[in-house]
Design an enzyme around this catalytic site. Sequence first.
Site, PDB file in Angstrom:
ATOM      1  N   CYS A 130       1.969 -78.722 -43.772  1.00  0.00           N
ATOM      2  CA  CYS A 130       1.439 -77.680 -44.657  1.00  0.00           C
ATOM      3  C   CYS A 130       0.558 -76.685 -43.888  1.00  0.00           C
ATOM      4  O   CYS A 130       0.984 -75.570 -43.570  1.00  0.00           O
ATOM      5  CB  CYS A 130       0.653 -78.280 -45.817  1.00  0.00           C
ATOM      6  SG  CYS A 130       1.656 -79.330 -46.911  1.00  0.00           S
ATOM      7  N   ARG A 131      -0.670 -77.088 -43.573  1.00  0.00           N
ATOM      8  CA  ARG A 131      -1.633 -76.118 -43.021  1.00  0.00           C
ATOM      9  C   ARG A 131      -1.353 -75.699 -41.589  1.00  0.00           C
ATOM     10  O   ARG A 131      -1.356 -74.501 -41.285  1.00  0.00           O
ATOM     11  CB  ARG A 131      -3.052 -76.682 -43.139  1.00  0.00           C
ATOM     12  CG  ARG A 131      -3.532 -76.792 -44.573  1.00  0.00           C
ATOM     13  CD  ARG A 131      -4.761 -77.666 -44.660  1.00  0.00           C
ATOM     14  NE  ARG A 131      -4.452 -79.050 -44.319  1.00  0.00           N
ATOM     15  CZ  ARG A 131      -5.336 -80.037 -44.201  1.00  0.00           C
ATOM     16  NH1 ARG A 131      -6.618 -79.766 -44.373  1.00  0.00           N
ATOM     17  NH2 ARG A 131      -4.953 -81.263 -43.918  1.00  0.00           N
ATOM     18  N   SER A 132      -1.156 -76.673 -40.687  1.00  0.00           N
ATOM     19  CA  SER A 132      -1.036 -76.260 -39.269  1.00  0.00           C
ATOM     20  C   SER A 132       0.271 -75.515 -38.958  1.00  0.00           C
ATOM     21  O   SER A 132       0.224 -74.557 -38.173  1.00  0.00           O
ATOM     22  CB  SER A 132      -1.299 -77.417 -38.305  1.00  0.00           C
ATOM     23  OG  SER A 132      -0.400 -78.478 -38.478  1.00  0.00           O
ATOM     24  N   ASN A 170       0.912 -82.040 -40.448  1.00  0.00           N
ATOM     25  CA  ASN A 170       1.702 -81.031 -39.717  1.00  0.00           C
ATOM     26  C   ASN A 170       2.910 -80.547 -40.524  1.00  0.00           C
ATOM     27  O   ASN A 170       3.952 -80.192 -39.962  1.00  0.00           O
ATOM     28  CB  ASN A 170       2.134 -81.540 -38.330  1.00  0.00           C
ATOM     29  CG  ASN A 170       2.651 -80.459 -37.371  1.00  0.00           C
ATOM     30  OD1 ASN A 170       3.479 -80.728 -36.513  1.00  0.00           O
ATOM     31  ND2 ASN A 170       2.199 -79.228 -37.526  1.00  0.00           N
ATOM     32  N   ASP A 182      -6.770 -79.109 -48.001  1.00  0.00           N
ATOM     33  CA  ASP A 182      -5.452 -79.737 -47.961  1.00  0.00           C
ATOM     34  C   ASP A 182      -4.694 -79.413 -49.250  1.00  0.00           C
ATOM     35  O   ASP A 182      -5.132 -79.807 -50.339  1.00  0.00           O
ATOM     36  CB  ASP A 182      -5.664 -81.251 -47.828  1.00  0.00           C
ATOM     37  CG  ASP A 182      -4.357 -82.014 -47.673  1.00  0.00           C
ATOM     38  OD1 ASP A 182      -3.290 -81.429 -47.924  1.00  0.00           O
ATOM     39  OD2 ASP A 182      -4.423 -83.192 -47.309  1.00  0.00           O
ATOM     40  N   CYS A 237      -3.568 -80.248 -38.187  1.00  0.00           N
ATOM     41  CA  CYS A 237      -4.003 -80.723 -39.508  1.00  0.00           C
ATOM     42  C   CYS A 237      -3.626 -82.196 -39.629  1.00  0.00           C
ATOM     43  O   CYS A 237      -3.435 -82.873 -38.616  1.00  0.00           O
ATOM     44  CB  CYS A 237      -3.409 -79.866 -40.627  1.00  0.00           C
ATOM     45  SG  CYS A 237      -1.609 -79.939 -40.752  1.00  0.00           S
TER      46      CYS A 237
END
Length: 157
Positions: free
Chosen positions: A13-15, A11, A125, A8
């Site tokens: 939050c999402r990934s 690195n 995001d 993401c």
Amino acid sequence: MASVLFVCLGNICRSPTAEGVFRHLVAEAGLSQSIRTDSSGMGSWHVGNPPDERAQAAARRRGIEIGDLRARQTRPADFNTFDYIIAMDCQNMADLQALCPPGYGDRLHMMLDFATDISEAEVPDPYFDDSGFDTVLDLIENASHGLLEHIKAKERA
Ligand code: 4NP
């Protein structure tokens, strides 16, 4: 051995959420010795940091611990290290394509291409939206099941 890198922007939050959810599924399937997981960001702002507290809390509410993960930046060497390089959104994909050495483009995938029964194409995001973390988890849990089935089918082939 198959290897998967989730990517993401930051690195944090999402990934790392995707890495944690997928790692959990892989462990439940008894495949931790066969599938390696990692995550990275396109930006360098948060290198060395643990996931965002809100991402950690949202994952923990679903029984998934991600507090051990640390952010790092995506590097060109990742393209010959990982079999699957998985972007959370279209900007991540465009940035990965720009970094990708010739001949490695078939390793790039969109996370939600592995999801079923959804209309979204991107994991949004959540960094600037406190309410976004549960949506992120819903989408990532869905896609992680599909990704694991995809890899198992490939390994059998
Ligand atoms: P992520 O979220 O890409 O899901 O880790 C973000 C984290 C940090 C920033 C942007 C997005 N930032 O601008 O610092």
